[in-house]
Motif scaffolding. Sequence first.
Motif, short mmCIF file in Angstrom:
data_model
loop_
_atom_site.label_atom_id
_atom_site.label_comp_id
_atom_site.label_asym_id
_atom_site.label_seq_id
_atom_site.Cartn_x
_atom_site.Cartn_y
_atom_site.Cartn_z
N GLN A 107 0.82 -1.21 0.00
CA GLN A 107 0.00 0.00 0.00
C GLN A 107 0.86 1.26 0.00
O GLN A 107 0.48 2.28 -0.61
N GLU A 151 1.97 1.66 -3.49
CA GLU A 151 0.83 2.09 -4.30
C GLU A 151 0.55 3.58 -4.08
O GLU A 151 0.29 4.33 -5.03
N LYS A 152 0.62 4.00 -2.82
CA LYS A 152 0.40 5.42 -2.52
C LYS A 152 1.48 6.29 -3.16
O LYS A 152 1.19 7.36 -3.71
N GLN A 212 3.17 5.61 -5.90
CA GLN A 212 2.93 5.67 -7.34
C GLN A 212 1.75 6.58 -7.66
O GLN A 212 1.81 7.41 -8.58
N ARG A 213 0.65 6.43 -6.89
CA ARG A 213 -0.51 7.28 -7.15
C ARG A 213 -0.19 8.75 -6.89
O ARG A 213 -0.67 9.64 -7.61
#
Length: 534
Positions: A149, A152-153, A155-156
């Motif tokens: 996560q 993912e955070k 990258q986002r």
Amino acid sequence: MNHALARLMDIWDGLGIKEEMRLRRMEEVKKHIEELLNRMISEEVDMKDRIEKSIQNCQKELKLLCHELSIEEYVVDEGMTVLQTERDLRVRLEMLLNEKNDRLEELRLLQQTDIELCTDLCVTPYYIPTGSIPSRQQLEELKEHIKVQTEEKKQRLQVFSTLRAEIRQCLDEMGRQPENSLEQDAICEDEEAFFLTADNIKALRVLKEQLELKKETMLSTLSALKERVQVLWSRLLVPQDEQETCQKSPLCPIANSIKLWENELIRLEDLKKANLKDVVLKIREELKMYWDKCFYSTEQRKSFTPYYNDDFTEELLSQHDEEVVRMRLQYEKCREMLDAVNKWETSWGQFVLLEKKATDPNRFSNRGGSLLKEEKERAKLQKMLSKLEEELKSRIEAWETEQGCAFLLKGHRFMDYITSQWEMHKKQKEREKQDRSLKKEEHTPFKTPIKRPAGSCIQGTPSNKTRKLNGTSNSAMSRTTVSNSSTASSTSSQSLNGKMPLSTIKEEMTKKSSNTDAIFNSTSTQMNILELHH
């Protein structure tokens, strides 16, 4: 104990206590000792019971902890004493309790981090039943989940930062303010205020594409405005300094540029209305240029009747504008083929010029090998024309199939036009040949036979060599005349039946050109021999 009793006996002896008193005292001592021993035994029994009970409690707690911690149950060594067993179980219990507390504390910290990440990403946190003690595997899985996560955070957040910068740049270039909440959130400086959900990222991408599409539309509008303004500048002969003033305007958003060029277009439209005649004449020059580029025939040009109307009105100007736009689009659609056709036309003109030179009698007076060069160039052009015609034929057929309409060249189908050009050239050559024959007959003087004096036959009789030469010349000329008349008759018969194939026309023209050269060369050779003989 015996020493203590002996000491008591000595004391009693020294005091002179009687035997009965001694016995009574001894009984008291025994009784006291028994009570003490009984009390000690009772205490030791209690201690034993407590230890055994503690062992039982420790075993129960250990069993429960092992189950909660998902580990194997602890087994006591049978060789140990009760005290050793109790102490071992107590130490083991304390160790497992510490591990339980450590796991709970680690779980609390990990869940706190996981909840924060999942809240930002709007995803479900890693599930561990409330009140349960996590296993080591569950803690490792939770750590891995947090790692994923976190990545993912990251990258986002990077995607969000890139999209935000692009959206902000796009809005600035267009010169417009955010119109909805999504656009406002997209350009917000506070990254934490924007939820990095997959839907929000997708919405940002869609917003960016929409803004870029609007930007492209505005740029197309601006480009069209500039093109219209430049056309009007050219038609109205606007001074260069005025054009540069408008073109060198400071950098500004697209919306402001559109407004600037719209104002210039309005000004030029008003100026155009005041100069309708000059503008229409300028458009006609442009229209004629496109007609020439598209090889329009006279009939096709005459079909646009406003071109020949001298009543200069706004309606006439509008008709000319529409026709220029139509011709420009048509030219762009066929540009590649029109360029190839133009190449054929240029090569054809050079070929016709060389063909004309080839029939000129004065070409033999040239020296320096120019005649050979011209002949090589003519052969090269003939091959090039054939190759171009084949390529254009296949390309035009494919284009006509794709577009669903005919490709016309000066009002005719391409191959019909090519065939007509070759036929016209062939007829022109035959006409020129006939004209040369007529001129030659007109300039040849008529010789009256002269009566020879007596006895002059021996002196005036030509030699055998001369007679043979004249006979050869006359026979060659007669054969040439017969062959030319037969060729002309066959050609006329074919032309009467209909159009000849393009390949037949080319073949006959090549043969005639070679026959003419051969006749001319043989005639000149005979004339040279006669001069030498005389």
